[in-house]
Design an enzyme around this catalytic site. Structure first.
Site, PDB file in Angstrom:
ATOM      1  N   HIS A   1       0.838  -1.207   0.000  1.00 38.05           N
ATOM      2  CA  HIS A   1       0.000   0.000   0.000  1.00 38.05           C
ATOM      3  C   HIS A   1       0.873   1.257   0.000  1.00 38.05           C
ATOM      4  O   HIS A   1       0.861   2.055   0.944  1.00 38.05           O
ATOM      5  CB  HIS A   1      -0.953  -0.007   1.193  1.00 38.05           C
ATOM      6  CG  HIS A   1      -2.048  -1.013   1.074  1.00 38.05           C
ATOM      7  ND1 HIS A   1      -2.001  -2.246   1.685  1.00 38.05           N
ATOM      8  CD2 HIS A   1      -3.214  -0.983   0.376  1.00 38.05           C
ATOM      9  CE1 HIS A   1      -3.093  -2.924   1.394  1.00 38.05           C
ATOM     10  NE2 HIS A   1      -3.847  -2.189   0.598  1.00 38.05           N
TER      11      HIS A   1
ATOM     12  N   HIS B   1       1.080   1.623  -5.651  1.00 31.81           N
ATOM     13  CA  HIS B   1      -0.305   1.131  -5.653  1.00 31.81           C
ATOM     14  C   HIS B   1      -1.269   2.265  -5.977  1.00 31.81           C
ATOM     15  O   HIS B   1      -2.158   2.115  -6.821  1.00 31.81           O
ATOM     16  CB  HIS B   1      -0.647   0.522  -4.293  1.00 31.81           C
ATOM     17  CG  HIS B   1      -2.111   0.273  -4.092  1.00 31.81           C
ATOM     18  ND1 HIS B   1      -2.831  -0.626  -4.863  1.00 31.81           N
ATOM     19  CD2 HIS B   1      -3.009   0.840  -3.239  1.00 31.81           C
ATOM     20  CE1 HIS B   1      -4.102  -0.623  -4.474  1.00 31.81           C
ATOM     21  NE2 HIS B   1      -4.235   0.260  -3.493  1.00 31.81           N
TER      22      HIS B   1
ATOM     23  N   HIS C   1      -6.029   7.813  -1.876  1.00 32.74           N
ATOM     24  CA  HIS C   1      -6.898   6.909  -1.108  1.00 32.74           C
ATOM     25  C   HIS C   1      -6.177   6.062  -0.064  1.00 32.74           C
ATOM     26  O   HIS C   1      -6.811   5.507   0.834  1.00 32.74           O
ATOM     27  CB  HIS C   1      -7.678   5.996  -2.056  1.00 32.74           C
ATOM     28  CG  HIS C   1      -6.921   4.785  -2.513  1.00 32.74           C
ATOM     29  ND1 HIS C   1      -5.954   4.841  -3.496  1.00 32.74           N
ATOM     30  CD2 HIS C   1      -6.976   3.493  -2.108  1.00 32.74           C
ATOM     31  CE1 HIS C   1      -5.465   3.621  -3.684  1.00 32.74           C
ATOM     32  NE2 HIS C   1      -6.053   2.786  -2.854  1.00 32.74           N
TER      33      HIS C   1
ATOM     34  N   GLN D   1      -6.728 -16.621  -2.931  1.00 33.37           N
ATOM     35  CA  GLN D   1      -6.978 -15.747  -4.066  1.00 33.37           C
ATOM     36  C   GLN D   1      -8.309 -16.089  -4.742  1.00 33.37           C
ATOM     37  O   GLN D   1      -9.053 -15.201  -5.168  1.00 33.37           O
ATOM     38  CB  GLN D   1      -5.840 -15.857  -5.085  1.00 33.37           C
ATOM     39  CG  GLN D   1      -4.586 -15.097  -4.708  1.00 33.37           C
ATOM     40  CD  GLN D   1      -4.792 -13.593  -4.709  1.00 33.37           C
ATOM     41  OE1 GLN D   1      -4.988 -12.990  -3.645  1.00 33.37           O
ATOM     42  NE2 GLN D   1      -4.770 -12.976  -5.863  1.00 33.37           N
TER      43      GLN D   1
END
Length: 448
Positions: A164, A168, A204, A368
């Site tokens: 993050h 990203h 974000h 996943q």
């Protein structure tokens, strides 16, 4: 008054609890005296005295809560200030001097875009290209120097965590740019909404610490004391506003008062929408709207649903990338999760959930699959139905699902035979190496 037990009250005494400012902050209600008598004037006076006492107690509790929040805010502010540095004039001038290549040079309009071959300066140039192509600098009279400083400041406010991070955020913004132009979603939105979505994508995950909301709550961090819901997302929005309010970074300064109020609401909505709990809360309503005929996308509720789901589509877009990119990103995210799991073992002394547990890393393919089936496929199917130009996202997601399913099946077969699992993460000279035994290929993630 009847609670369903069949008992009917014979006598009730009810009184408001008021603060020192005569604001009603609660209600006291007594039902039936133990001796069977009705309540009288003496009871009323006793209860009135207790209500005053209760009002003082509630007021003191609120003051204490506010004090705790103020202390928490100060701790967060000091932590942020100690970590981040300001952007120098030389850095801004360097960016201003760049010649900005066309979108084709970076393949910005490709759903299979990868940032692996780009250096940090390239990512800045690509961001500028996105805003230029969407005509946002011209439309909102954004000063170019201020814009360059803002982008650099945003980049510096991302920590060097495994997943993050700035890269990203950049990838999420690229997907939004692609969806808006190649997917023609821009025609369904106002210019102000487009600006809010692109800024929201870049901001974000500002100041992400590599740990999720549950970790903040479990460790009783200052952030968790500030926000009990969407903890990190609220912090990301706060950081976005802090940057915009820092001298020389306000790219919104030329907006009218009405536009400014609107975009603050749009920005907050966009950033909070990246909390998957918000996605789960509203996706059923969105899917119903998609299934309906003659949908009015100018209706406020429908438009908010659309923008929120667009943020989710872009935030998880790595799942739709070509397999080699998807596999590498999946391992980067898994590595960050495992780092949190390690902290939970050492700091909290608890066993982390499988997704965060390094000892369960061989289960990555099956995890996943769960992520794709529960989160990704439903929203990509909805957008593919909304706009056929977005079908490549669904197709990419489906292709990766097939590959993860194959690996999961291989793992299960080998496990049943007592063999080694099909995919695992190993360490080689400090680098994370992804080994896919099902295809006998080895991929070493590029530096990010």
């Amino acid at each position: 008054m009847d609670d369903g037990s069949g008992c009917r009250p014979c006598s009730v005494l009810c009184m408001p609890i008021q603060s020192s400012h005569n604001e009603m902050v609660g209600v006291i209600q007594l039902v039936d005296k133990l001796d069977g008598q009705t309540f009288n004037e003496t009871d009323e006076k006793i209860l009135e005295a207790f209500a005053i006492f209760a009002g003082i107690g509630i007021r003191n509790t609120k003051i204490f809560e506010n004090t705790v929040k103020v202390i928490a805010k100060r701790q967060v502010a000091l932590e942020v200030l100690s970590y981040h540095t300001s952007v120098s004039t030389a850095e801004v001038r360097k960016i201003q001097s760049f010649e900005i290549p066309p979108a084709q040079s970076y393949q910005l309009l490709d759903y299979g875009f990868s940032d692996f071959v780009l250096n940090d300066d390239d990512t800045i140039k690509a961001c500028i290209r996105m805003f230029v192509d969407l005509q946002l600098l011209e439309r909102f009279h954004i000063n170019y120097e201020v814009f360059c400083r803002w982008i650099l400041t945003v980049k510096k406010n991302y920590r060097n965590v495994t997943y993050h991070n700035w890269r990203h955020a950049f990838n999420v913004a690229q997907t939004m740019y692609c969806v808006l132009l190649r997917g023609h979603m821009k025609t369904m939105l106002s210019d102000l909404e487009v600006l809010a979505l692109l800024v929201g994508c870049l901001c974000h995950d500002l100041d992400h610490r590599g740990t999720n909301n549950q970790f903040q709550i479990k460790t009783m961090s200052p952030l968790a004391q500030l926000y009990s819901m969407s903890t990190m997302e609220h912090h990301h929005f706060d950081q976005c506003m802090m940057i915009l309010n820092t001298t020389g970074n306000n790219i919104l300064s030329e907006l009218s008062q009405t536009e400014y109020r609107q975009i603050l609401h749009l920005l907050e909505h966009a950033i909070l929408a990246t909390d998957l709990s918000i996605y789960f809360k509203y996706r059923t309503s969105f899917f119903k709207v998609i299934e309906a005929e003659n949908v009015d996308w100018n209706q406020v509720e429908n438009k908010e649903l659309l923008r929120g789901m667009m943020m989710t589509v872009c935030d998880i877009a790595a799942i739709s990338k070509p397999w080699e990119i998807q596999k590498e990103v999946a391992h980067l995210l898994a590595s960050e999760f495992f780092e949190q799991g390690d902290l939970e073992k050492t700091v909290l002394n608890v066993e982390p959930v499988d997704m965060l547990n390094r000892d369960k890393k061989d289960q990555l393919p099956s995890m996943q699959l769960g992520f794709i089936d529960s989160i990704c496929m439903p929203v990509y199917k909805a957008f593919a139905k909304l706009n056929q130009e977005l079908i490549p996202l669904l197709e990419g997601c489906q292709q990766n699902r097939d590959r993860w399913a194959m690996l999961a099946a291989t793992n299960q077969l080998q496990a049943s035979e007592g063999g080694k699992n099909g995919m695992k993460i190993e360490e080689d000279d400090g680098r994370k190496k992804c080994i896919d035994h099902s295809t006998e290929s080895t991929q070493v993630p590029a530096g990010r």
